[in-house]
Motif scaffolding. Sequence first.
Motif, PDB file in Angstrom:
ATOM      1  N   ILE A   1       1.048  -1.144   0.023  1.00  0.00           N
ATOM      2  CA  ILE A   1      -0.042   0.005   0.002  1.00  0.00           C
ATOM      3  C   ILE A   1       0.925   1.219   0.037  1.00  0.00           C
ATOM      4  O   ILE A   1       0.580   2.417  -0.736  1.00  0.00           O
ATOM      5  CB  ILE A   1      -1.125  -0.069   1.282  1.00  0.00           C
ATOM      6  N   ALA A   2       2.089   1.221   0.546  1.00  0.00           N
ATOM      7  CA  ALA A   2       2.887   2.491   0.763  1.00  0.00           C
ATOM      8  C   ALA A   2       3.491   2.796  -0.529  1.00  0.00           C
ATOM      9  O   ALA A   2       3.654   3.949  -0.969  1.00  0.00           O
ATOM     10  CB  ALA A   2       3.867   2.177   1.873  1.00  0.00           C
ATOM     11  N   ASN A   3       3.800   1.621  -1.320  1.00  0.00           N
ATOM     12  CA  ASN A   3       4.563   1.792  -2.493  1.00  0.00           C
ATOM     13  C   ASN A   3       3.378   2.143  -3.707  1.00  0.00           C
ATOM     14  O   ASN A   3       3.681   3.209  -4.424  1.00  0.00           O
ATOM     15  CB  ASN A   3       5.215   0.570  -2.985  1.00  0.00           C
ATOM     16  N   ILE A   4       2.204   1.726  -3.446  1.00  0.00           N
ATOM     17  CA  ILE A   4       1.142   2.041  -4.479  1.00  0.00           C
ATOM     18  C   ILE A   4       0.835   3.930  -4.011  1.00  0.00           C
ATOM     19  O   ILE A   4       0.546   4.723  -5.023  1.00  0.00           O
ATOM     20  CB  ILE A   4      -0.122   1.324  -4.158  1.00  0.00           C
ATOM     21  N   MET A   5       0.727   4.173  -2.956  1.00  0.00           N
ATOM     22  CA  MET A   5       0.455   5.581  -2.594  1.00  0.00           C
ATOM     23  C   MET A   5       1.540   6.405  -3.033  1.00  0.00           C
ATOM     24  O   MET A   5       1.487   7.466  -3.401  1.00  0.00           O
ATOM     25  CB  MET A   5       0.230   5.746  -1.092  1.00  0.00           C
ATOM     26  N   PHE A   6       2.797   5.881  -2.786  1.00  0.00           N
ATOM     27  CA  PHE A   6       4.152   6.673  -3.345  1.00  0.00           C
ATOM     28  C   PHE A   6       3.931   6.882  -4.774  1.00  0.00           C
ATOM     29  O   PHE A   6       4.254   8.067  -5.344  1.00  0.00           O
ATOM     30  CB  PHE A   6       5.454   6.106  -3.043  1.00  0.00           C
ATOM     31  N   VAL A   7       3.734   5.976  -5.654  1.00  0.00           N
ATOM     32  CA  VAL A   7       3.326   6.076  -7.052  1.00  0.00           C
ATOM     33  C   VAL A   7       2.260   7.053  -7.425  1.00  0.00           C
ATOM     34  O   VAL A   7       2.427   7.855  -8.308  1.00  0.00           O
ATOM     35  CB  VAL A   7       3.270   4.670  -7.588  1.00  0.00           C
ATOM     36  N   THR A   8       1.209   7.048  -6.206  1.00  0.00           N
ATOM     37  CA  THR A   8       0.125   7.744  -6.737  1.00  0.00           C
ATOM     38  C   THR A   8       0.479   9.466  -6.610  1.00  0.00           C
ATOM     39  O   THR A   8       0.028  10.185  -7.365  1.00  0.00           O
ATOM     40  CB  THR A   8      -0.970   7.571  -5.867  1.00  0.00           C
ATOM     41  N   VAL A   9       1.226   9.609  -5.467  1.00  0.00           N
ATOM     42  CA  VAL A   9       1.807  11.039  -5.126  1.00  0.00           C
ATOM     43  C   VAL A   9       2.651  11.462  -6.095  1.00  0.00           C
ATOM     44  O   VAL A   9       2.529  12.521  -6.785  1.00  0.00           O
ATOM     45  CB  VAL A   9       2.172  10.949  -3.783  1.00  0.00           C
ATOM     46  N   LYS A  10       3.504  10.755  -6.785  1.00  0.00           N
ATOM     47  CA  LYS A  10       4.486  11.151  -7.923  1.00  0.00           C
ATOM     48  C   LYS A  10       3.681  11.416  -9.032  1.00  0.00           C
ATOM     49  O   LYS A  10       4.018  12.219  -9.777  1.00  0.00           O
ATOM     50  CB  LYS A  10       5.240   9.922  -8.087  1.00  0.00           C
ATOM     51  N   GLU A  11       2.517  10.567  -9.367  1.00  0.00           N
ATOM     52  CA  GLU A  11       1.755  10.859 -10.528  1.00  0.00           C
ATOM     53  C   GLU A  11       1.121  12.043 -10.384  1.00  0.00           C
ATOM     54  O   GLU A  11       0.608  12.560 -11.589  1.00  0.00           O
ATOM     55  CB  GLU A  11       1.039   9.576 -10.834  1.00  0.00           C
ATOM     56  N   ARG A  12       0.702  12.554  -9.142  1.00  0.00           N
ATOM     57  CA  ARG A  12      -0.334  13.649  -9.134  1.00  0.00           C
ATOM     58  C   ARG A  12       0.445  14.738  -8.520  1.00  0.00           C
ATOM     59  O   ARG A  12      -0.428  15.474  -8.036  1.00  0.00           O
ATOM     60  CB  ARG A  12      -1.451  13.158  -8.125  1.00  0.00           C
ATOM     61  N   THR A  13       1.786  15.185  -8.706  1.00  0.00           N
ATOM     62  CA  THR A  13       2.193  16.353  -8.413  1.00  0.00           C
ATOM     63  C   THR A  13       1.833  17.333  -9.129  1.00  0.00           C
ATOM     64  O   THR A  13       1.568  18.370  -8.284  1.00  0.00           O
ATOM     65  CB  THR A  13       3.546  16.231  -8.441  1.00  0.00           C
TER      66      THR A  13
END
Length: 175
Positions: free
Chosen positions: A97-109
């Motif tokens: 979940i932490a990795n998915i959320m990290f990618v999500t934040v990176k994509e939504r900057t």
Amino acid sequence: SIILPYNAIGAVLDTRSLNYDPVLMVKAAPGVSVTELGYEVEGRLRTLRKVKPGDTNNFSINRLSQVQQQLDRIFAMVNLVGIVIAGFSLLVGSFGIANIMFVTVKERTRIIGLKMAIGARASVILKEFLLEAVMLCVIGGLAGIAIVFILSLLLTYAADFPISLNFRIFFTGIF
């Protein structure tokens, strides 16, 4: 296997000449303690099997409480193993979940930058991502429960192996 009273089968068959390993099941009468009954059965069996005083018994007496204690120990170990496996599953799931959320934040900057430019607070954006993470966990948990439920139904009806599920544990796991 056949269960018959010893005296009843003794009236029909010669129990001394048969080559069999009998199992006696004895139940205490109301008001008689199990310990007293055990001593009485042991004394009768020692006399019947001609065991000399001081010799060890050539039979064994198993009490239901002993079997229950052994089963309790086995189930305690199974529960402990289940808790360890669940702990590792939670750890691996939290990393996922932490990795998915990290990618999500990176994509939504860019979107995050736009929201902050029009006045959104950092706490509101954080709550949005935390809500998304919680929703991912709950959906994954519900999918896992559905799979376990379907597998238990398959085992119950296809293999004639009854499985009961405790829904309290499901709710504890999700919430």
